[in-house]
Scaffold this motif. Structure first.
Motif, PDB file in Angstrom:
ATOM      1  N   TYR A 114       0.923  -1.190  -0.064  1.00 55.12           N
ATOM      2  CA  TYR A 114      -0.005   0.093   0.131  1.00 55.12           C
ATOM      3  C   TYR A 114       0.802   1.143   0.025  1.00 55.12           C
ATOM      4  O   TYR A 114       0.557   2.161   0.620  1.00 55.12           O
ATOM      5  CB  TYR A 114      -1.016  -0.243   1.123  1.00 55.12           C
ATOM      6  N   GLN A 169      -0.476   4.536  -1.685  1.00 53.14           N
ATOM      7  CA  GLN A 169      -1.689   5.094  -0.883  1.00 53.14           C
ATOM      8  C   GLN A 169      -1.183   5.612   0.562  1.00 53.14           C
ATOM      9  O   GLN A 169      -1.816   6.712   0.986  1.00 53.14           O
ATOM     10  CB  GLN A 169      -3.006   4.140  -0.489  1.00 53.14           C
ATOM     11  N   TYR A 177      -6.163   2.453   6.621  1.00 54.50           N
ATOM     12  CA  TYR A 177      -5.612   1.561   6.064  1.00 54.50           C
ATOM     13  C   TYR A 177      -5.376   0.225   7.042  1.00 54.50           C
ATOM     14  O   TYR A 177      -4.670  -0.627   6.911  1.00 54.50           O
ATOM     15  CB  TYR A 177      -4.325   1.916   5.365  1.00 54.50           C
TER      16      TYR A 177
END
Length: 219
Positions: A24, A27, A81
């Motif tokens: 990730y 992001q 997240y």
């Protein structure tokens, strides 16, 4: 094989503990590496405190708590997240050389096992994701002892599993403190120094140091 039994630490040795955050990276942003390192550091710190205080929580609980602390210390990363990162951690990538090295050792007649702080469900997910289950003779979790490395009882799980003496076991870990504990127990130890860290615990030195698992079978 030079040794009849090869025991491997899991996290950082076979499985890349920073792979979850890297999935990730776009992001999460530029502080992802910082978040990942704090997550790992706190995960280990919490295991030592729990072992020393006799107040056991399984490694998945500590992993969740460590991530929450990492978010608190790196507020630039969006906590949205959290679930994604935990899901990714449950199925970490293995390092690229791992399957081939394990296959070489297994085909050479050695017994292979993981000995890890990880909870059984965590280890099951990581082993399945890496596809290395058929190469392993055992996956040993500290959960049955309700303590953590580097307690000598943890290393004794391996000798009990394979009914052997410590000096017949080659133990591999990327964690220098884990190598120190295993050396004190009597294993032949190989430090997998993936990060190129300086040596510590000079009175509990490994028998060998490798940058990764390649070359292990020749030692």
């Amino acid at each position: 094989m030079p040794y009849p039994v090869y025991i491997f630490d899991a996290y950082g040795t076979l499985f890349d503990v920073h792979a979850a955050v890297r999935r990730y990276a776009d992001q999460i942003g530029p502080d992802g590496a910082k978040l990942s390192q704090i997550w790992r550091d706190k995960q280990l710190e919490y295991s030592w405190v729990r072992a020393l205080s006799g107040r056991y929580k399984d490694f998945w609980q500590l992993t969740e708590e460590a991530l929450d602390t990492a978010f608190a210390l790196v507020p630039s990363v969006d906590r949205a997240y959290r679930d994604d990162l935990l899901t990714a951690y449950s199925r970490l990538d293995c390092y690229p050389e791992v399957p081939a090295v394990l296959r070489t050792l297994s085909e050479g007649g050695a017994k292979l096992a993981i000995l890890s702080n990880g909870s059984p469900s965590m280890l099951e997910g990581a082993v399945e994701a890496a596809g290395i289950g058929p190469l392993l003779d055992a996956v040993l979790s500290v959960d049955q002892l309700r303590t953590y490395k580097a307690h000598p009882d943890v290393y004794d799980m391996a000798t009990s599993q394979f009914r052997t003496f410590p000096d017949k076991v080659s133990f591999q870990s990327s964690n220098r403190w884990d190598i120190a504990g295993a050396t004190a127990f009597g294993f032949r130890t190989v430090w997998i120094n993936r990060a190129g860290m300086p040596d510590e615990y000079l009175d509990l030195s490994p028998a060998a140091v490798l940058a990764d698992l390649n070359g292990l079978a020749a030692l």
